[in-house]
Design an enzyme around this catalytic site. Structure first.
Site, PDB file in Angstrom:
ATOM      1  N   ARG A 104       0.582  76.586 -14.267  1.00 12.11           N
ATOM      2  CA  ARG A 104      -0.076  75.478 -13.586  1.00 12.11           C
ATOM      3  C   ARG A 104      -1.376  75.137 -14.314  1.00 12.11           C
ATOM      4  NH1 ARG A 104       0.099  73.580  -8.062  1.00 12.11           N
ATOM      5  NH2 ARG A 104       1.687  75.117  -7.646  1.00 12.11           N
ATOM      6  N   THR A 108      -5.299  69.725 -13.632  1.00 17.82           N
ATOM      7  CA  THR A 108      -4.406  68.735 -12.991  1.00 17.82           C
ATOM      8  C   THR A 108      -3.533  69.384 -11.903  1.00 17.82           C
ATOM      9  OG1 THR A 108      -2.612  69.138 -14.532  1.00 17.82           O
ATOM     10  CG2 THR A 108      -4.225  67.462 -15.174  1.00 17.82           C
ATOM     11  N   ASP A 200       4.191  86.268  -1.953  1.00 14.84           N
ATOM     12  CA  ASP A 200       4.380  85.895  -3.353  1.00 14.84           C
ATOM     13  C   ASP A 200       5.603  86.623  -3.908  1.00 14.84           C
ATOM     14  OD1 ASP A 200       2.414  84.887  -5.976  1.00 14.84           O
ATOM     15  OD2 ASP A 200       4.163  86.166  -6.337  1.00 14.84           O
ATOM     16  N   ASP A 203       5.040  88.751  -7.175  1.00 11.18           N
ATOM     17  CA  ASP A 203       4.267  89.980  -6.931  1.00 11.18           C
ATOM     18  C   ASP A 203       5.105  91.019  -6.194  1.00 11.18           C
ATOM     19  OD1 ASP A 203       2.017  89.139  -8.229  1.00 11.18           O
ATOM     20  OD2 ASP A 203       0.955  88.506  -6.421  1.00 11.18           O
TER      21      ASP A 203
HETATM   22  N1  URA Z   1       5.643  80.998  -4.419  1.00 15.76           N
HETATM   23  C1  URA Z   1       5.810  82.187  -3.790  1.00 15.76           C
HETATM   24  O1  URA Z   1       6.101  83.188  -4.413  1.00 15.76           O
HETATM   25  N2  URA Z   1       5.657  82.220  -2.452  1.00 15.76           N
HETATM   26  C2  URA Z   1       5.352  81.147  -1.714  1.00 15.76           C
HETATM   27  O2  URA Z   1       5.236  81.247  -0.480  1.00 15.76           O
HETATM   28  C3  URA Z   1       5.182  79.911  -2.396  1.00 15.76           C
HETATM   29  C4  URA Z   1       5.336  79.874  -3.742  1.00 15.76           C
END
Ligand code: URA
Length: 209
Positions: A104, A108, A200, A203
């Protein structure tokens, strides 16, 4: 308009609950994502064409069906998409695997491609792009732009959990592409996480934070 298929098979829904559970550790999380990816691959391949061949059983000759040589490609979006690849390959081991990496842009906030490697016969393959989460839709949209730019003609997108906002954006940009998901959640929160989601995905899959 592309369709949204929600795979509500009981096994998928059961396993997804334990994927969501925050006390599920990395090893189990990875195993569950792998299993759900296999189950989703079973559903997503329902429309693969068949042809008849001769087969000699211990009893007699017979006509029986085999897959009629469709070339498939799996494209995980790095990094969390990697966790879905092996599960799909269990059912379709002849599929080729390409990779798309996006980051990302801090200014922007747009996803920028930093890595791409696809099978050489892009135009002839049916691709399944995989990422566990369809949140804002940014990565999925850009990954598919990258594939289309290189000539891909047939693409499906598969994820575990989607947010309605992501589905809407995705369908605006790629209205012809079907989405295959295990759950459509409630919303995105202010940090861009899917609610209730699973946190996530990268993770949790790789034990980072
Ligand atoms: N990416 C993720 O890993 N979890 C989310 O909730 C949104 C994007």
């Amino acid at each position: 308009m592309g369709k949204v298929y929600v795979f509500d098979h009981p096994l998928i829904q059961h396993k997804l609950t334990y994927i969501r559970e925050k006390s599920t550790g990395t090893k189990e999380f990875r195993e569950l994502v792998d299993e759900v990816a296999t189950l989703m691959a079973f559903e997503i391949t329902r429309d693969l064409p068949l042809e008849e061949v001769d087969v000699e059983t211990p009893v007699c000759m017979a006509r029986s069906k085999v897959l009629s040589g469709k070339k498939l490609g799996i494209i995980p979006i790095l990094r969390a998409g990697l966790g879905m690849v092996d599960g799909i390959l269990k059912l379709i081991p002849a599929a080729k695997v390409g990779h798309v990496g996006l980051y990302r842009d801090p200014e922007t906030l747009k996803p920028i491609e930093y890595y791409i490697k696809l099978p050489s016969d892009v135009e002839e393959r049916d691709f399944i792009v995989v990422d566990p989460m369809l949140a804002t839709g940014g990565s999925a949209i850009e990954a598919i732009n990258s594939l289309k730019k290189r000539g891909a003609k047939s693409i499906k997108f598969m994820c575990l959990i989607a947010a309605p906002e992501g589905v809407e954006e995705f369908q605006k940009e790629h209205p012809e592409i079907d989405l295959y998901i295990a759950a459509l959640d409630e919303k995105l929160n202010e940090k861009g996480y899917i609610v209730p989601g699973l946190g996530d995905a990268g993770d949790r899959m790789f034990g980072t934070k």
